[in-house]
Design a protein around this motif. Structure first.
Motif, PDB file in Angstrom:
ATOM      1  N   THR A 139       0.959  -3.550  10.099  1.00  0.00           N
ATOM      2  CA  THR A 139      -0.042  -3.519  11.189  1.00  0.00           C
ATOM      3  C   THR A 139      -1.461  -3.504  10.622  1.00  0.00           C
ATOM      4  N   PHE A 140      -1.611  -3.018   9.375  1.00  0.00           N
ATOM      5  CA  PHE A 140      -2.958  -3.057   8.779  1.00  0.00           C
ATOM      6  C   PHE A 140      -3.445  -4.500   8.704  1.00  0.00           C
ATOM      7  N   VAL A 141      -2.551  -5.391   8.261  1.00  0.00           N
ATOM      8  CA  VAL A 141      -2.931  -6.804   8.162  1.00  0.00           C
ATOM      9  C   VAL A 141      -3.209  -7.353   9.561  1.00  0.00           C
ATOM     10  N   SER A 149      -4.221  -5.729  12.043  1.00  0.00           N
ATOM     11  CA  SER A 149      -5.457  -5.133  12.586  1.00  0.00           C
ATOM     12  C   SER A 149      -6.694  -5.897  12.106  1.00  0.00           C
ATOM     13  N   LEU A 150      -6.553  -6.633  10.998  1.00  0.00           N
ATOM     14  CA  LEU A 150      -7.702  -7.393  10.489  1.00  0.00           C
ATOM     15  C   LEU A 150      -8.132  -8.479  11.476  1.00  0.00           C
ATOM     16  N   SER A 184     -10.937   0.288  13.562  1.00  0.00           N
ATOM     17  CA  SER A 184      -9.539   0.326  13.998  1.00  0.00           C
ATOM     18  C   SER A 184      -8.908   1.686  13.673  1.00  0.00           C
ATOM     19  N   ARG A 210       4.764  -8.854   5.627  1.00  0.00           N
ATOM     20  CA  ARG A 210       3.305  -8.689   5.680  1.00  0.00           C
ATOM     21  C   ARG A 210       2.609 -10.055   5.583  1.00  0.00           C
ATOM     22  N   GLU A 241      -3.580  -2.820  19.726  1.00  0.00           N
ATOM     23  CA  GLU A 241      -2.591  -1.965  19.064  1.00  0.00           C
ATOM     24  C   GLU A 241      -1.144  -2.394  19.373  1.00  0.00           C
ATOM     25  N   GLU A 264     -14.608  -3.851   5.977  1.00  0.00           N
ATOM     26  CA  GLU A 264     -13.418  -3.090   6.368  1.00  0.00           C
ATOM     27  C   GLU A 264     -12.960  -2.177   5.234  1.00  0.00           C
ATOM     28  N   ILE A 313      -5.096  -9.370   0.842  1.00  0.00           N
ATOM     29  CA  ILE A 313      -4.451  -9.677   2.124  1.00  0.00           C
ATOM     30  C   ILE A 313      -5.478  -9.954   3.216  1.00  0.00           C
ATOM     31  N   LEU A 370       0.868  -1.182   0.000  1.00  0.00           N
ATOM     32  CA  LEU A 370       0.000   0.000   0.000  1.00  0.00           C
ATOM     33  C   LEU A 370       0.903   1.230   0.000  1.00  0.00           C
ATOM     34  N   GLN A 406      -0.199  -5.520  17.617  1.00  0.00           N
ATOM     35  CA  GLN A 406       0.040  -5.267  16.188  1.00  0.00           C
ATOM     36  C   GLN A 406       1.453  -4.744  15.987  1.00  0.00           C
ATOM     37  N   GLN A 407       1.833  -3.774  16.825  1.00  0.00           N
ATOM     38  CA  GLN A 407       3.163  -3.164  16.710  1.00  0.00           C
ATOM     39  C   GLN A 407       4.247  -4.207  16.984  1.00  0.00           C
ATOM     40  N   ARG A 453      -7.847  10.284   5.448  1.00  0.00           N
ATOM     41  CA  ARG A 453      -7.198  10.351   4.135  1.00  0.00           C
ATOM     42  C   ARG A 453      -8.243  10.589   3.037  1.00  0.00           C
ATOM     43  N   ARG A 502       0.971   4.073   2.670  1.00  0.00           N
ATOM     44  CA  ARG A 502       1.184   3.708   4.069  1.00  0.00           C
ATOM     45  C   ARG A 502       2.643   3.334   4.291  1.00  0.00           C
ATOM     46  N   GLU A 519      -5.341  -0.235  -4.546  1.00  0.00           N
ATOM     47  CA  GLU A 519      -5.184  -0.417  -3.104  1.00  0.00           C
ATOM     48  C   GLU A 519      -6.288  -1.322  -2.545  1.00  0.00           C
ATOM     49  N   ARG A 573      -7.738   6.403  10.170  1.00  0.00           N
ATOM     50  CA  ARG A 573      -6.703   7.084   9.369  1.00  0.00           C
ATOM     51  C   ARG A 573      -7.134   7.121   7.906  1.00  0.00           C
ATOM     52  N   ILE A 629      -5.551  -4.841  -3.351  1.00  0.00           N
ATOM     53  CA  ILE A 629      -4.519  -5.389  -2.459  1.00  0.00           C
ATOM     54  C   ILE A 629      -5.127  -5.723  -1.093  1.00  0.00           C
ATOM     55  N   HIS A 650      -6.430   2.127  11.864  1.00  0.00           N
ATOM     56  CA  HIS A 650      -6.189   2.174  10.418  1.00  0.00           C
ATOM     57  C   HIS A 650      -7.415   2.693   9.685  1.00  0.00           C
ATOM     58  N   GLU A 679       2.793   0.504   8.809  1.00  0.00           N
ATOM     59  CA  GLU A 679       1.334   0.517   8.606  1.00  0.00           C
ATOM     60  C   GLU A 679       0.899  -0.604   7.671  1.00  0.00           C
TER      61      GLU A 679
END
Lengths: 223, 277
Positions: free
Chosen positions: A100-102, A104-105, B2, A149, A110, B206, B200, A90, A113-114, B11, A93, B193, B7, B196, B4, A97
């Motif tokens: 962590t986006f993945v 977060s799914l 979340s 990822r 938090e 979401e 994933i 992405l 994720q980090q 955006r 990002r 995007e 954010r 993608i 994300h 990010e």
């Protein structure tokens, strides 16, 4: 882990895959090779259910793909790690990010994720690039981020579609070493590649496709 | 949602740019118009069209004799009513007092220029029968009632309200369409995007939620701005028009109406997303 029975797929009546059958067990490392247009990418797209077969049976990670409902597709893909030739990061990002986006799914907290993002980036040797954007990275680094990822959800199976296609020889070997390491840790890995030298250098079970048919299932890079 | 997701919403709002601003302004104008329309309609309804207001019937007689005869016959037909007979001079003075600017001019006219008038205050239900009774009398040249004027006003107000509501509805559809286009452009700009994200493992919810929230926020902000404009105009009108009050609950509802309209637009805009096989 992967089970295909007489899977066929065609586009506009031109067959792309013909009666493909094979099984890959948990923990195996498998190459999928063949000349351009042999059907490698098509087969991979079927395996991560970006497309549906015309006929045949596909079972991946316990999911019967032919009967999988749309609402279950995301759930299924979270069990996989997919690595693409063009990385498919992405762009807007950061590296952190993207990962962590993945994470977060899965609705992980938090901090978790980090933590997971940092762990997989360290495993890939690029924890210092966590705040960089994909366009600021080299091709090799981008592919490592893509693998990070793919790993962050701790998948049972990694599908890699020409993962070395945009890398030089040295980076390609490094990447294969990384995938082998991941495989030694118990993850099933299926790599589609047309690079026979790479297969020769890192030998493993190889499925050879030609004109949409599986012509060889064994060790070695040639048909 | 979340971190994300939020954010992503920020955006999308940023990237909606000028088109997003157009949507906000359009929603604001629509909301303000709708809110003012509602407030004015309510004021007219309460102040001018109130059916419990005192009702008067006025009958203009041909002359003094006819007026006296009418008065007598009216007392016989409607003993409970107390008609007031106004002589031309009284009519002249009454008119001069109602229209002070014309008062001097009116008072210079001869009293013979004005008619004999019978003025009767009645209960609203009695008005139709009384008006009909006068209209059937040969001594009467003209019958008017405050209720008849109210009916004419109500008809006019209904027509204007319908036109105003149609305009508000058209503007609201316009808001929905603008947000539809904004979201569609955002979706098309982020098609790679989104693909993608699907690959994933992101759920459709979401992926779509940030766009829906973005569209809804545009409508909510526009509606809130519209409520502000409506209250400001309402304040000005309150000074100029006796008894006018902007309807505060309508103002409070405007952001939500705006949000609902643009949520529909965003949902329609998301139809541009190609579906999974």
């Amino acid at each position: 882990m992967i089970q295909l029975e007489k899977v066929s797929k065609s586009y506009n009546n031109r067959p792309a895959l013909r009666d493909i059958s094979f099984t890959a067990e948990r923990g195996e490392f498998v190459y999928l090779t063949g000349p351009s247009g042999a059907g490698k990418s098509t087969l991979l797209r079927l395996l991560y259910r970006a497309e549906m077969p015309d006929s045949g049976r596909l079972v991946v990670s316990g999911f019967e793909l032919a009967t999988l409902r749309r609402s279950q597709v995301a759930e299924f893909r979270r069990r996989l790690g997919i690595v693409f030739q063009d990385f498919k990061l992405l762009r807007r990002r950061t590296v952190g990010e993207n990962i962590t986006f993945v994470a977060s799914l899965l609705n992980l907290p938090e901090r978790e994720q980090q933590r997971r993002a940092y762990t997989v980036l360290r495993q890939m040797g690029i924890p210092h690039r966590i705040s960089a954007f994909p366009d600021e990275l080299s091709g090799g680094e981008q592919q490592r981020v893509a693998i990070a990822r793919a790993l962050v959800l701790q998948p049972d199976l990694i599908l890699a579609d020409e993962p070395t296609g945009n890398l030089d020889a040295e980076r390609s070997h490094e990447l294969l070493e990384l995938l082998k390491t991941i495989n030694y840790q118990g993850t099933t890995v299926l790599v589609a590649t047309h690079d026979r030298a790479l297969i020769a250098a890192h030998p493993a079970r190889t499925l050879f496709l030609d004109h949409g048919a599986l012509v060889k299932d064994g060790w070695g890079s040639g048909p | 949602m979340s971190r994300h997701g939020w954010r992503e919403v920020r955006r999308q709002l940023r990237e909606s740019g000028a088109a997003g601003m157009v949507a906000v302004v359009l929603v604001a104008v629509t909301s303000a118009w709708g809110g003012m329309l509602w407030s004015v309609h309510r004021w007219v309804d309460m102040r001018l069209l109130d059916r419990s207001l005192a009702t008067s019937v006025i009958a203009v007689a041909r002359g003094a004799r006819e007026a006296a005869k009418l008065q007598t016959e009216l007392r016989t037909a409607y003993p409970a009513l107390t008609p007031a007979l106004l002589a031309p001079r009284e009519v002249q003075e009454q008119l001069a007092s109602w229209f002070p600017d014309l008062g001097q001019a009116l008072l210079t006219l001869t009293p013979e220029s004005f008619p004999y008038v019978l003025h009767i205050a009645v209960e609203p239900p009695q008005e139709p029968a009384l008006s009909a009774w006068f209209a059937a009398r040969p001594e009467v040249t003209l019958v008017e009632s405050s209720r008849a004027w109210q009916r004419k006003l109500a008809d006019t107000v209904a027509r204007l309200t319908l036109a105003g509501t149609l305009l508000a509805g058209t503007l609201l559809v316009g808001c929905t369409l603008v947000v539809l286009l904004v979201i569609r452009l955002l979706v098309l700009a982020h098609a790679d995007e989104i693909a993608i994200m699907r690959l994933i493992g992101a759920h459709e919810g979401e992926i779509r939620r940030p766009y829906l929230i973005c569209g809804t926020i545009l409508g909510f902000v526009g509606g809130a701005a519209g409520a502000g404009i409506m209250l400001a105009f309402g304040g000005l009108l309150r000074v100029a028009v006796s008894g006018f009050e902007p309807v505060t609950w309508v103002a409070a509802a405007l952001p939500f109406v705006g949000a609902a309209a643009t949520l529909v637009g965003a949902a329609l805009g998301l139809a541009a997303l190609p579906a999974e096989p």
